[in-house]
Design a protein around this motif. Structure first.
Motif, PDB file in Angstrom:
ATOM      1  N   PHE A   1       4.442  -5.477  -2.315  1.00 59.10           N
ATOM      2  CA  PHE A   1       5.335  -5.041  -1.242  1.00 59.10           C
ATOM      3  C   PHE A   1       4.718  -5.327   0.131  1.00 59.10           C
ATOM      4  O   PHE A   1       5.417  -5.744   1.061  1.00 59.10           O
ATOM      5  CB  PHE A   1       5.636  -3.551  -1.387  1.00 59.10           C
ATOM      6  N   VAL A   2       3.416  -5.115   0.252  1.00 62.79           N
ATOM      7  CA  VAL A   2       2.734  -5.429   1.519  1.00 62.79           C
ATOM      8  C   VAL A   2       2.786  -6.922   1.789  1.00 62.79           C
ATOM      9  O   VAL A   2       3.006  -7.356   2.931  1.00 62.79           O
ATOM     10  CB  VAL A   2       1.279  -4.916   1.481  1.00 62.79           C
ATOM     11  N   ALA A   3       2.601  -7.747   0.748  1.00 61.64           N
ATOM     12  CA  ALA A   3       2.660  -9.198   0.932  1.00 61.64           C
ATOM     13  C   ALA A   3       4.046  -9.635   1.407  1.00 61.64           C
ATOM     14  O   ALA A   3       4.183 -10.471   2.312  1.00 61.64           O
ATOM     15  CB  ALA A   3       2.302  -9.901  -0.375  1.00 61.64           C
TER      16      ALA A   3
ATOM     17  N   LEU B   1      -9.625  -5.494  -2.839  1.00 63.34           N
ATOM     18  CA  LEU B   1     -10.693  -5.483  -3.841  1.00 63.34           C
ATOM     19  C   LEU B   1     -11.859  -4.613  -3.396  1.00 63.34           C
ATOM     20  O   LEU B   1     -12.428  -3.848  -4.204  1.00 63.34           O
ATOM     21  CB  LEU B   1     -11.172  -6.912  -4.110  1.00 63.34           C
ATOM     22  N   ALA B   2     -12.196  -4.723  -2.107  1.00 60.90           N
ATOM     23  CA  ALA B   2     -13.302  -3.906  -1.605  1.00 60.90           C
ATOM     24  C   ALA B   2     -12.956  -2.424  -1.662  1.00 60.90           C
ATOM     25  O   ALA B   2     -13.764  -1.588  -2.116  1.00 60.90           O
ATOM     26  CB  ALA B   2     -13.644  -4.320  -0.175  1.00 60.90           C
ATOM     27  N   VAL B   3     -11.744  -2.089  -1.197  1.00 60.95           N
ATOM     28  CA  VAL B   3     -11.327  -0.685  -1.229  1.00 60.95           C
ATOM     29  C   VAL B   3     -11.208  -0.185  -2.666  1.00 60.95           C
ATOM     30  O   VAL B   3     -11.658   0.921  -3.002  1.00 60.95           O
ATOM     31  CB  VAL B   3      -9.988  -0.515  -0.463  1.00 60.95           C
ATOM     32  N   GLY B   4     -10.584  -1.021  -3.532  1.00 62.34           N
ATOM     33  CA  GLY B   4     -10.453  -0.624  -4.923  1.00 62.34           C
ATOM     34  C   GLY B   4     -11.800  -0.454  -5.602  1.00 62.34           C
ATOM     35  O   GLY B   4     -12.012   0.504  -6.355  1.00 62.34           O
ATOM     36  N   GLY B   5     -12.735  -1.387  -5.331  1.00 63.58           N
ATOM     37  CA  GLY B   5     -14.059  -1.268  -5.926  1.00 63.58           C
ATOM     38  C   GLY B   5     -14.789  -0.024  -5.443  1.00 63.58           C
ATOM     39  O   GLY B   5     -15.412   0.697  -6.239  1.00 63.58           O
ATOM     40  N   ALA B   6     -14.722   0.227  -4.124  1.00 64.19           N
ATOM     41  CA  ALA B   6     -15.372   1.421  -3.588  1.00 64.19           C
ATOM     42  C   ALA B   6     -14.742   2.690  -4.153  1.00 64.19           C
ATOM     43  O   ALA B   6     -15.441   3.661  -4.498  1.00 64.19           O
ATOM     44  CB  ALA B   6     -15.280   1.426  -2.063  1.00 64.19           C
ATOM     45  N   THR B   7     -13.386   2.694  -4.272  1.00 61.79           N
ATOM     46  CA  THR B   7     -12.701   3.856  -4.838  1.00 61.79           C
ATOM     47  C   THR B   7     -13.090   4.055  -6.307  1.00 61.79           C
ATOM     48  O   THR B   7     -13.336   5.187  -6.754  1.00 61.79           O
ATOM     49  CB  THR B   7     -11.180   3.672  -4.719  1.00 61.79           C
ATOM     50  N   TYR B   8     -13.161   2.944  -7.040  1.00 59.63           N
ATOM     51  CA  TYR B   8     -13.532   3.026  -8.457  1.00 59.63           C
ATOM     52  C   TYR B   8     -14.922   3.630  -8.621  1.00 59.63           C
ATOM     53  O   TYR B   8     -15.130   4.560  -9.419  1.00 59.63           O
ATOM     54  CB  TYR B   8     -13.468   1.635  -9.066  1.00 59.63           C
TER      55      TYR B   8
ATOM     56  N   SER C   1      -6.737   5.953  -9.940  1.00 59.53           N
ATOM     57  CA  SER C   1      -6.793   6.103  -8.478  1.00 59.53           C
ATOM     58  C   SER C   1      -6.493   4.797  -7.747  1.00 59.53           C
ATOM     59  O   SER C   1      -6.064   4.819  -6.592  1.00 59.53           O
ATOM     60  CB  SER C   1      -8.180   6.612  -8.064  1.00 59.53           C
ATOM     61  N   ILE C   2      -6.719   3.622  -8.384  1.00 62.64           N
ATOM     62  CA  ILE C   2      -6.462   2.351  -7.693  1.00 62.64           C
ATOM     63  C   ILE C   2      -5.146   1.710  -8.114  1.00 62.64           C
ATOM     64  O   ILE C   2      -4.762   0.675  -7.581  1.00 62.64           O
ATOM     65  CB  ILE C   2      -7.622   1.348  -7.946  1.00 62.64           C
ATOM     66  N   VAL C   3      -4.445   2.336  -9.067  1.00 65.24           N
ATOM     67  CA  VAL C   3      -3.137   1.794  -9.466  1.00 65.24           C
ATOM     68  C   VAL C   3      -2.159   1.754  -8.290  1.00 65.24           C
ATOM     69  O   VAL C   3      -1.434   0.763  -8.100  1.00 65.24           O
ATOM     70  CB  VAL C   3      -2.568   2.592 -10.657  1.00 65.24           C
ATOM     71  N   PRO C   4      -2.089   2.807  -7.439  1.00 61.32           N
ATOM     72  CA  PRO C   4      -1.164   2.722  -6.294  1.00 61.32           C
ATOM     73  C   PRO C   4      -1.451   1.543  -5.372  1.00 61.32           C
ATOM     74  O   PRO C   4      -0.529   0.934  -4.819  1.00 61.32           O
ATOM     75  CB  PRO C   4      -1.371   4.056  -5.568  1.00 61.32           C
ATOM     76  N   VAL C   5      -2.750   1.220  -5.192  1.00 57.49           N
ATOM     77  CA  VAL C   5      -3.099   0.070  -4.346  1.00 57.49           C
ATOM     78  C   VAL C   5      -2.564  -1.219  -4.969  1.00 57.49           C
ATOM     79  O   VAL C   5      -1.989  -2.073  -4.279  1.00 57.49           O
ATOM     80  CB  VAL C   5      -4.622  -0.004  -4.140  1.00 57.49           C
TER      81      VAL C   5
END
Length: 450
Positions: free
Chosen positions: A158-160, A24-31, A148-152
């Motif tokens: 898969f990571v889980a 969420l933090a990375v996605g928010g910062a990327t957004y 840009s955050i769709v890949p995340v």
């Protein structure tokens, strides 16, 4: 659910929560970053459009047709310096034109209920103003940011799954250890397997294996003690049974009195053996022992007073040297029992003179018993601490528990037992404490002046 299953689920939940917060933090910062970059890009396009029209003498027909396309999001207006409108485009749905007074550079404008981003540029001959609805810019920027955050978001499941698998692989050696421990019987004290354990768990299993080894040793010693105690108790109880039969069959008179005396002596020996067994059990490692302040000199005086009648009856000179108090923390009953056993051994094994001392040697408390008896050969001094190990003197009654009780009680109190040759010619037995102990240092330190 097993303990490891619960642990695996807890670890996965914690890591999943951490991963979700991070995502969420990375996605928010990327957004936010992509939206800011998109705004900068739209501003750049707005500026380039205005500058490209600023230097043209007139707007070509094909350019005018493109600018007038309803799908074109930009609004373009061109004026002469005298305020004459040279060109104006108005997209579909725009009810009011841009104001004729342009602000050079970037500015925001609210027109007809809609917010616009405007860029104005001027030349010596004309003024160009290009505008774009801010809602359109925001929609396009949001779409670019979401892409840009769709890949995340796609990678998260898969990571889980990978994290769940890695936790299972990491806990597999521990699961094997838990399975090995859970399938054992109550009497299985063999070491648990340590092959393949991670470095963080290895010390725990090693410590547990060390505990199992100590328990196995303690259980072996306990089983041996119970077997030896049963064997030792069988003899006096059998003798008591025989003496009781002799008493029943004897006629009143001297014969019956002798039988009663023998029966009383047998009972006294059995009681003494049981008392020693209880004393040894109380002094075993791990047994609960009361710890309180005591005076070793006073302990020595009590032990000597307890055995003075026995020494007087045997014609033995029993003396005590306890010139000063010796404060200590420990179990007074265990220490009194240990010292009584040392004195009792000296009296039983033919000493004519026994000296008891409670003093301080090399800065540490010391209990010492010297006698002039036959002593113990050097090669037998380690063996005499074994349970039910009697001395070599024939005809001496005893259970062979005296020195075992002394050693167990000393270890329980944090002391050690040492046997040596006495200056009197017999045996010297010492119970010695370590020099550096917190309670000794506190007892020896002088009081703080007020």
């Amino acid at each position: 659910m097993t303990l490891l299953g619960t642990l695996r689920g807890r670890l996965f939940a914690l890591l999943a929560a951490l991963g979700a917060v991070t995502a969420l933090a990375v996605g928010g910062a990327t957004y936010v970053s992509v939206r800011a970059e998109a705004d900068e890009l739209f501003d750049y396009q707005l500026r380039q459009t205005a500058l490209s029209l600023r230097d043209q003498g007139r707007v070509a027909r094909d350019e005018a047709a493109a600018l007038a396309d309803p799908n074109f999001d930009y609004v373009v207006q061109i004026w002469s310096l005298q305020g004459l409108e040279l060109y104006s485009s108005r997209p579909q749905g725009m009810t009011e034109p841009l104001p004729a007074r342009a602000v050079l550079g970037y500015s925001n404008l609210h027109l007809a209920g809609q917010d616009w981003r405007v860029f104005g540029a001027a030349t010596p001959l004309r003024v160009v103003q290009v505008a774009q609805p801010i809602a359109v810019r925001q929609r396009l920027a949001a779409v670019a940011a979401l892409r840009s955050i769709v890949p995340v978001a796609i990678a998260l499941p898969f990571v889980a799954a990978l994290v769940w698998w890695l936790i299972g692989v990491s806990l597999a050696p521990l699961a094997r250890v838990a399975s090995a421990a859970g399938t054992r019987g109550a009497n299985a004290l063999d070491a648990l397997p340590t092959a393949g354990l991670p470095g963080e768990v290895g010390p725990l299993v090693d410590a547990f294996n060390s505990l199992l080894a100590r328990l196995a040793t303690a259980f072996d010693a306990q089983r041996s003690f119970v077997a030896d105690a049963a064997h030792e108790l069988r003899t006096p109880l059998t003798a008591l049974k025989l003496q009781l039969g002799l008493l029943r069959d004897s006629a009143p008179g001297p014969e019956q009195d002798a039988a009663i005396a023998r029966l009383r002596g047998g009972i006294d020996r059995a009681v003494r053996l049981v008392e020693q067994l209880l004393a040894l059990a109380r002094a075993e490692p791990g047994a609960a022992a009361p710890v309180e302040g005591l005076d070793l000199a006073d302990i020595a005086r009590q032990a000597v007073a307890d055995l003075q009648p026995l020494a007087d009856k045997a014609g033995i000179a029993l003396t005590l040297d306890a010139p000063a108090p010796l404060p200590l923390e420990g179990d007074p009953q265990a220490l009194r029992s240990a010292l009584r056993n040392l004195i009792d051994n000296a009296v039983k094994y033919g000493a004519r003179h026994v000296q008891v001392a409670a003093l301080r040697a090399a800065g540490a408390p010391l209990l010492r018993v010297d006698d002039d008896g036959p002593g113990i050969p050097l090669e037998a001094r380690e063996r005499v601490f074994d349970r039910f190990q009697r001395g070599e003197s024939a005809g001496t009654e005893g259970s062979g528990l005296g020195l075992a009780i002394v050693q167990a009680a000393a270890r329980q109190q944090g002391a050690s037992v040492r046997l040596d040759t006495s200056p009197l010619g017999g045996l010297r037995a010492e119970i010695r404490w370590a020099r550096h102990r917190p309670e000794l240092a506190a007892a020896q330190s002088p009081p703080t002046p007020p």
